[in-house]
Scaffold this active site. Structure first.
Site, PDB file in Angstrom:
ATOM      1  N   CYS A 149       0.812  -1.234   0.000  1.00 40.52           N
ATOM      2  CA  CYS A 149       0.000   0.000   0.000  1.00 40.52           C
ATOM      3  C   CYS A 149       0.845   1.283   0.000  1.00 40.52           C
ATOM      4  O   CYS A 149       0.457   2.288  -0.600  1.00 40.52           O
ATOM      5  CB  CYS A 149      -0.977  -0.006   1.171  1.00 40.52           C
ATOM      6  SG  CYS A 149      -0.298  -0.631   2.707  1.00 40.52           S
ATOM      7  N   HIS A 241      -2.263   6.595   3.996  1.00 41.32           N
ATOM      8  CA  HIS A 241      -0.808   6.617   4.178  1.00 41.32           C
ATOM      9  C   HIS A 241      -0.265   7.917   3.579  1.00 41.32           C
ATOM     10  O   HIS A 241      -0.460   8.196   2.389  1.00 41.32           O
ATOM     11  CB  HIS A 241      -0.155   5.426   3.481  1.00 41.32           C
ATOM     12  CG  HIS A 241      -0.414   4.099   4.143  1.00 41.32           C
ATOM     13  ND1 HIS A 241      -1.114   3.954   5.316  1.00 41.32           N
ATOM     14  CD2 HIS A 241      -0.040   2.841   3.780  1.00 41.32           C
ATOM     15  CE1 HIS A 241      -1.156   2.662   5.661  1.00 41.32           C
ATOM     16  NE2 HIS A 241      -0.522   1.977   4.739  1.00 41.32           N
TER      17      HIS A 241
END
Ligand code: NAP
Length: 352
Positions: A149, A241
Site C-alpha cells: 500500500c 498513508h
C-alpha cells in the site's frame, strides 16, 4: 451481458470487505463466492462483524462462506479471484487457483517478486500485463499482484515527475493502523504514540518501486535502477498513508514547471474510462496544511473511483531538489480498488 463470477478471499478482513463494497453492482464482475479461514465455512456473510463501514453490503449478506478449496471454487465456475489473504496463506492458494485456470488479482506479498508476475498499477505499467499472457501459456490462469500500500501511494505520486531524471529519492511514510489489517495494533501500542518501524516495509518500498517502473525483456521485468532510501513509520490514524518525498534530480527545474506537470498529468488511454479508474489519478493542492487523512483520503471521481486518486501537496522546488507530501487511501487505491482496476484492465484487454 452475463457477468463474470468472482470470489473474494479474506472476506472478513479490511481488504476483503473493501472488495465487497467496490463490487456492488459492478458492470463486469459478480461476487458469487466468499472464503476466509476454516471456521467460517458454512456461515453467512451477514453473521460476520463489519470491520469497515459498509463492508457487508446488503446485496451479498446471504452469501455463505465456502471452504478455502480451489476445486470447490472451480466447480462453482469462479473465473476470477480477488485475494485479501495473509501472505503465508495466499502463496499456495493463489498458485493452485492459477493452475486451475482462475485469474487471480492479489493484494498479498507472496508472488509480487515472482519473475513472471507483474505488480500492476495500470496508470504506470499497463504494458506489463503482457506477462499475464506469458503466464497463461504455462498454466491456464494467472496471478496479477498489486503493490504494497505504501509503494502504491509513492509510485502513483511519481507519475507526473517521471521524465525529470530522478537520481535519488528519500521518503518517509506516516502509515495508518488499518495497513496492519483487522484488528490492527493493540491500542496500548499505538495510542498517543508513533512507531518508527514496520516489519519488512522499507525493503518492499524499494524493490517494488523499481519493478513497477521496470521494462519487460524476454518475458521478465528488468527493474528501473533508482537509489531509494525509505523510512516507514506507523502513526495513530485509521486510514490513509502519507509520505514525505524528497527527489534529487539530474538537472535543475523550478516550481512552475513541476506544478504544471502535476496539474496537467492525465492517465494513459489504456486506462481511461475503466469503471474504477479515477479521471484524474494525481491531484494537487497548494493549501499549506493539506493533504490530511481526515479530509483527503477519499478523493477521486466518478463515484466508483472514490479513494482511487492520490494527492500531492507542500510542493517545494529548489534547483535539482523537489520535495512534496503525498497521501493515498491504503485500503482502496493501495489494496482492493487497485486489484479491481487491474481486473478491469485485464477484461478490457481480453485476458478474462
Ligand atoms: N490493510 C492494508 O492496507 C493492505 C494494503 C495492501 C495489501 N494488504 C495485504 O492484503 C492482505 C489482507 O490484509 P488485511 O489488511 O485485509 O488483513 P485482515 O484484516 O487481517 O484480513 C485477513 C483475512 O484473511 C483471512 N485468513 C486469515 N488466515 C486465514 C487462513 N489460514 N485461511 C484462510 N483465510 C485466512 C481472515 O479470515 P478470518 O477472519 O476467518 O481469520 C481475513 O478474512 C494481506 O496480505 C495484506 O498484507 C493489506
Amino acid at each position: 451481458m452475463n457477468k463474470i463470477n468472482c470470489a473474494v478471499l479474506g472476506a472478513t478482513g479490511v481488504v476483503g470487505q473493501h472488495f465487497l463494497k467496490l463490487l456492488v453492482a459492478h458492470p463486469t464482475f459478480e461476487v458469487t463466492a466468499i472464503c476466509a479461514s476454516d471456521a467460517r465455512a458454512g456461515k453467512k456473510l451477514s453473521e460476520m462483524k463489519e470491520v469497515v463501514p459498509g463492508g457487508i453490503p446488503q446485496e451479498f449478506a446471504d452469501l455463505v462462506f465456502d471452504p478455502m478449496d480451489v476445486d470447490i471454487l472451480a466447480s462453482k465456475n469462479v473465473q476470477v479471484i480477488f485475494s485479501g489473504l495473509p501472505a503465508d496463506v495466499a502463496r499456495d492458494v493463489e498458485s493452485n487457483a492459477a493452475q486451475n485456470g482462475i485469474k487471480v488479482f492479489s493484494n498479498a506479498g507472496s508472488h509480487r517478486m515472482d519473475a513472471d508476475v507483474p505488480i500492476l498499477i495500470p496508470e504506470i505499467n499497463h504494458y506489463q500485463i503482457e506477462l499475464l499472457r506469458i503466464q497463461q501459456q504455462k498454466k491456464q490462469g494467472f496471478i496479477a499482484c498489486n503493490a504494497n500500500c505504501t509503494t502504491t501511494g509513492l509510485t502513483m505520486a511519481l507519475l507526473p515527475f517521471i521524465d525529470l531524471n530522478i537520481k535519488r529519492m528519500v521518503v518517509a511514510s506516516y502509515q495508518a493502523v488499518s495497513g496492519a489489517g483487522y484488528p490492527g495494533l493493540p491500542v496500548m501500542d499505538i495510542s498517543n504514540n508513533v512507531i518508527p518501524y514496520i516489519n519488512n516495509e522499507e525493503p518492499k518500498v524499494c524493490r517494488e518501486t523499481g519493478k513497477i517502473f521496470g521494462h519487460v525483456e524476454n518475458g521478465t521485468i528488468i527493474p528501473r535502477e533508482w537509489e531509494i532510501f525509505a523510512h516507514c513509520i506507523r502513526v495513530p490514524t485509521i486510514v490513509g498513508h502519507m509520505i514525505s518525498v524528497h527527489l534529487e534530480l539530474d538537472g535543475s527545474t523550478d516550481y512552475d514547471t513541476v506544478a504544471g506537470l502535476i496539474r496537467n498529468y492525465l492517465p494513459p488511454a489504456e486506462v481511461a474510462g475503466l469503471p474504477t479508474a479515477p479521471e484524474k489519478p494525481v491531484l494537487f493542492t497548494e493549501q499549506q496544511d493539506r493533504p490530511q487523512p481526515r479530509y483527503d483520503v477519499d478523493l477521486g471521481t466518478p463515484e466508483r473511483a472514490k479513494g482511487m486518486a492520490v494527492i500531492i501537496g507542500r510542493l517545494e522546488v529548489n534547483k535539482n531538489i523537489v520535495r512534496f507530501v503525498t497521501l493515498s487511501n491504503n485500503l482502496v487505491r493501495g489494496a482492493a480498488g487497485g486489484s479491481v482496476l487491474n481486473a478491469e484492465l485485464a477484461y478490457r484487454l481480453k485476458l478474462i
